[in-house]
Design an enzyme around this catalytic site. Structure first.
Site, short mmCIF file in Angstrom:
data_model
loop_
_atom_site.label_atom_id
_atom_site.label_comp_id
_atom_site.label_asym_id
_atom_site.label_seq_id
_atom_site.Cartn_x
_atom_site.Cartn_y
_atom_site.Cartn_z
N ASP A 1 208.36 86.05 62.13
CA ASP A 1 207.84 85.01 61.28
C ASP A 1 206.45 84.36 61.94
OD1 ASP A 1 210.23 84.82 59.61
OD2 ASP A 1 211.13 83.70 61.10
N HIS B 1 196.13 97.76 52.00
CA HIS B 1 197.43 96.97 52.37
C HIS B 1 197.57 96.67 54.07
CE1 HIS B 1 201.82 95.99 52.10
NE2 HIS B 1 201.31 95.02 51.29
N LYS C 1 196.82 94.93 57.48
CA LYS C 1 196.71 93.59 58.11
C LYS C 1 196.31 93.56 59.49
CE LYS C 1 200.54 93.31 54.82
NZ LYS C 1 199.81 93.35 53.70
N ASP D 1 188.02 90.54 71.11
CA ASP D 1 187.77 90.87 72.38
C ASP D 1 188.41 89.52 73.46
OD1 ASP D 1 185.36 88.98 73.73
OD2 ASP D 1 185.42 89.32 71.71
N HIS E 1 213.35 78.60 57.45
CA HIS E 1 213.08 78.77 56.16
C HIS E 1 213.57 77.89 55.06
CE1 HIS E 1 211.95 82.68 57.52
NE2 HIS E 1 213.22 82.82 57.95
N HIS F 1 210.25 85.47 55.20
CA HIS F 1 210.41 86.37 56.71
C HIS F 1 209.57 87.40 56.74
CE1 HIS F 1 212.50 87.75 59.79
NE2 HIS F 1 212.78 88.85 59.22
N GLN G 1 210.37 95.06 52.66
CA GLN G 1 210.16 94.56 51.47
C GLN G 1 210.68 95.28 50.13
OE1 GLN G 1 205.94 93.72 50.58
NE2 GLN G 1 206.29 92.68 48.78
N HIS H 1 209.55 90.15 53.86
CA HIS H 1 208.35 90.84 53.57
C HIS H 1 208.09 91.67 55.01
CE1 HIS H 1 203.62 91.21 53.36
NE2 HIS H 1 203.86 91.33 52.12
N LYS I 1 208.01 94.80 57.80
CA LYS I 1 208.05 96.14 57.44
C LYS I 1 208.48 96.79 58.96
CE LYS I 1 204.74 94.79 54.31
NZ LYS I 1 205.61 94.56 53.33
N ASP J 1 218.29 102.33 68.01
CA ASP J 1 219.04 102.19 69.32
C ASP J 1 218.64 101.03 70.42
OD1 ASP J 1 220.70 104.14 68.27
OD2 ASP J 1 219.52 105.76 69.32
N GLU K 1 218.32 84.29 64.07
CA GLU K 1 217.71 83.72 62.79
C GLU K 1 218.67 83.92 61.40
OE1 GLU K 1 213.62 84.35 60.22
OE2 GLU K 1 213.87 84.91 62.31
#
Length: 775
Positions: free
Chosen positions: A139, A292, A294, A299, A328, A362, A478, A625, A627, A632, A686
């Site tokens: 989050d 897409h 982000k 520095d 949330h 989330h 997502q 949202h 990814k 393991d 969470e």
């Protein structure tokens, strides 16, 4: 007569490769090599020769190579006869060289990361980088009362980190460069919303846009921003589409206008097509697909006296609606941290004046330091050069003068360093620097496709990790759509199945869902335990009854059913007393809050609307949202890429991800208990709001059954018509029934629709939308 010829390679109906186009009057020679990852049940490898034209292509003919010839693993080098659509020879041949490698004979198959010297995913554009540091974020913010104390190896404890605070600090402390690439960058958001004490910065109360403008005034500072150019937000489409924000609400036009005549260099970044694409493909690329990624590159101070490069990447855009904590909340933050950031795109006419529920968010993000941070910088430079040119970028000579070496290791505690590798989905229409020579293209496992060079290493990274997996996999994403080449035939009217498997018209060909089900099947056949947990949104963001959302849900259900059918068949073959959900379980997130005293809104939603019912029942989904995939507790993938064809294709949405592990915290001899383990446990805390001893061993039947039991209890409270308590945890069962044979149906006649809506949970196929948009 000249031809512009190219050849495609199909595994029966699944397209897996395509050559470049060559201009030749006769006797074409491609000399191209492909490394094709297979997870297909097929009879033939099909080579199709076509003549390219501006609109589409003309079929020349097809050649067939039986799988029986290659399954032994011996090289097959020979000429194949080419036939027309009716199977009639056209007196032409094509020469091929094919060799099959069985993955179960690979040295890493089901062995996890066998040693600290593991070299990462082979044949990729970016090599794995040792000596790095990774910070993991759940989050945008971590509240003060979220303190998951999980013991790690070497007597350490896991500590949750604050993403937007760290991004804020990184930006204000930068001295030379702030490079941002985003799907959306919204200038009006504030990064700091939780007071940090008397020593706060003068920048804390400023918006992101104000901070960047102030930083760009500093001597030697270069602030460069790439924002995706959403064509639906053009001024001439404002009024007809979405009240001035475009269909996707990215604010790209507003962002460009905001930084005009400032020292911030902000450019629109259209999703350009590459050379070699047809006119139709060009229109698709420019209008349907997005940038897409982000990423943020800055520095920072280094003990050497020079500066270091630090990068951020993941799923969190720097835009509205993303700020959230592990609580949330739906209603309780509308007068505080979300008073100026109310986000609820799932209801028509929603506004903070009408009250909640807001859409909770989330997500997962990360910070990278050390050599790998330079790879994220190089990705930005490649994209900037393609779209803008060399203007405003620091040269290599300038960077060498002010920055530490790209090979300089990140400062970490003993035994806490990371090995990290960057993966991408991107093509030569969006970056410079890809090789064109066929042998170099093959060396990096890039794909030369009709004049376009494609990097789809994110899919390669996922597949490689799944194949290595030993005990369990935990996924948050997502979307979850793919492997459509093996979707099971649907029951027709009257209850019958089609007599033969129909050709795949959907094109969601990436391998990840099929790789997951085949991994589980292989473990069942070997008599071993294996568990896969998948957390997805209740539905994709948007009006749940809309055609787009319903079609995505339809494709998601087909994907899930394909996987469950594979698992059910393996259970039956081994005559086990087990259910498919004992190996693979899907979940979603939701919240419910009782009414607090003093809560009031000046307006009310329209009666009998989804908005009205959700407000009355005090509930809504938490939008997933993230990814991310954890394998393991020793390996993690985080990025911008969804599990769908748009993100995994390489020629559609542009994406970036990282795969990482700590070489001193691998599970070769005992369960891994490094930062990845702590991060998973914090995520489960969470979502579940409790800890169970079985959570230490997610592969065990006891654990997956315990998680399913808790999620079922939460769902019953969430779905109840009466709201007399806050939801005790957020993890919910995904509301479908899975039969012993893998068939997916509604929970009951009553529970066909998501609560408070008239939207089918199983989804429905649209007759109008192109699958390329929704897969």
């Amino acid at each position: 007569m000249d031809f512009r010829l190219y050849t495609t390679v199909d595994l029966d109906a699944a397209r897996v490769a395509r050559t470049t186009v060559i201009d030749t009057p006769s006797t074409p020679q491609w000399f191209q090599s492909f490394r094709i990852i297979c997870a297909h049940e097929v009879s033939n490898i099909i080579f199709t020769v076509k003549d390219e034209n501006p609109v589409s292509a003309t079929l020349i003919g097809r050649a067939y190579l039986s799988v029986d010839e290659v399954i032994s693993g011996h090289p097959v080098k020979r000429w194949l006869h080419i036939v027309d659509e009716k199977g009639k020879a056209i007196h032409s041949q094509i020469h091929v060289n094919v060799q099959f490698f069985d993955v179960t004979r690979d040295q890493f198959w089901s062995k996890g990361i066998p040693s600290p010297q593991f070299g990462g995913v082979p044949f990729t554009f970016f090599n794995q980088r040792p000596g790095c540091k990774v910070t993991l974020y759940q989050d945008a913010h971590v509240s003060n009362n979220f303190i998951p104390k999980f013991g790690l190896s070497h007597g350490m404890f896991y500590e949750a980190q604050r993403c937007w605070e760290d991004i804020f600090d990184a930006i204000i402390n930068a001295k030379y460069l702030i490079y941002i690439a985003g799907w959306s960058v919204y200038t009006k958001i504030t990064l700091i919303r939780d007071p940090r004490g008397p020593n706060h910065s003068k920048f804390e109360n400023l918006t992101l846009g104000e901070i960047l403008i102030e930083k760009a005034k500093e001597k030697g500072m270069r602030v460069l921003i790439l924002v995706w150019d959403d064509i639906t937000s053009k001024q001439w489409l404002y009024q007809t589409l979405h009240q001035g924000f475009g269909l996707m609400g990215t604010h790209d036009e507003d962002t460009i206008a905001y930084f005009k005549d400032t020292n911030v260099q902000c450019f629109r970044c259209p999703r350009l097509t590459s050379e070699g694409k047809s006119m139709i493909q060009g229109v698709e690329s420019n209008s349907l697909f997005t940038h897409h990624q982000k990423t943020l590159v800055v520095d920072c101070e280094d003990s050497s006296g020079k500066r270091r490069i630090v990068s951020f990447l993941g799923g969190i855009d720097l835009c509205e609606g993303r700020y959230d904590t592990q609580e949330h909340s739906l209603f309780r933050t509308l007068n505080t941290v979300h008073a100026q950031d109310f986000h609820q795109p799932n209801f028509s006419g929603s506004s903070i004046k009408k009250g909640g529920p807001r859409e909770p968010w989330h997500d997962v993000h990360c910070r990278l330091e050390g050599p790998v941070a330079w790879d994220v910088l190089y990705n930005f430079e490649q994209r900037w050069t393609k779209q803008v040119g060399q203007r405003f970028l620091y040269s290599l000579e300038e960077l060498d003068r002010i920055m530490t070496s790209p090979l300089e290791k990140a400062p970490t505690k003993d035994g806490e360093d990371w090995n990290v590798q960057i993966f991408r989905s991107i093509d030569s229409g969006s970056v410079t620097g890809f090789p064109l020579e066929p042998k170099k293209v093959a060396r990096f496992n890039l794909v030369a496709d009709k004049g376009t060079v494609i990097d789809r290493s994110i899919q390669d990274g996922y597949v490689n990790a799944i194949r290595r997996a030993r005990n369990f996999i935990y996924i948050e994403n997502q979307y979850f759509i793919g492997s459509s080449y093996d979707w099971k035939p649907e029951v027709q009217e009257g209850g019958s199945l089609p007599s033969s498997k129909p050709k795949d018209p959907f094109g969601a060909l990436h391998l990840i869902p099929k790789e997951l089900s085949l991994k589980i099947v292989s473990k069942i056949e070997a008599g071993e335990r294996f568990s896969v947990y998948v957390v997805i949104p209740m539905w994709p963001e948007g009006m749940p009854e809309s055609g787009v959302v319903q079609e995505i849900l339809y494709y998601q259900r087909r994907t899930m059913e394909m996987m469950y059918t594979d698992i059910a068949a393996a259970i039956q073959h081994k005559q086990l007393n087990a259910h498919p959900k004992d190996y693979l379980s899907f979940f979603c997130l939701g919240n419910r809050e009782i009414l607090d005293s003093g809560e009031d809104t000046p307006e009310k939603p329209e009666p009998d609307s989804d908005y009205f019912r959700a407000q009355v029942h005090r509930r809504f989904m938490i939008y997933v949202h993230a990814k991310m995939m954890i394998v393991d507790d020793e390996y993690i993938i985080i990025g911008s890429a969804n599990i769908n064809q748009r993100s995994m294709d390489g020629g559609r949405d542009t994406e970036i991800a990282m795969g990482a592990y700590q070489p001193h915290h691998i599970s070769a001899k005992q369960p891994a208990k490094g930062q990845i383990f702590g991060f998973r446990m914090a995520l489960w805390y969470e979502h579940l709001h409790e800890i169970h001893d079985s959570f230490l061993h997610p592969e065990k039947l006891e654990c997956i059954q315990e998680v399913n039991k808790i999620a079922e209890q939460h769902w019953k409270i969430y779905a109840d018509e009466v709201c007399d308590q806050d939801l005790p945890g957020h993890l919910l069962r995904y509301p479908v029934e899975v039969s012993n044979y893998g068939r997916i149906t509604s929970l009951s006649e009553v529970e066909k629709f998501f609560p408070d809506t008239n939207a089918s949970i199983l989804g429905s196929k649209s007759q109008n939308l192109p699958p390329i948009l929704t897969t």
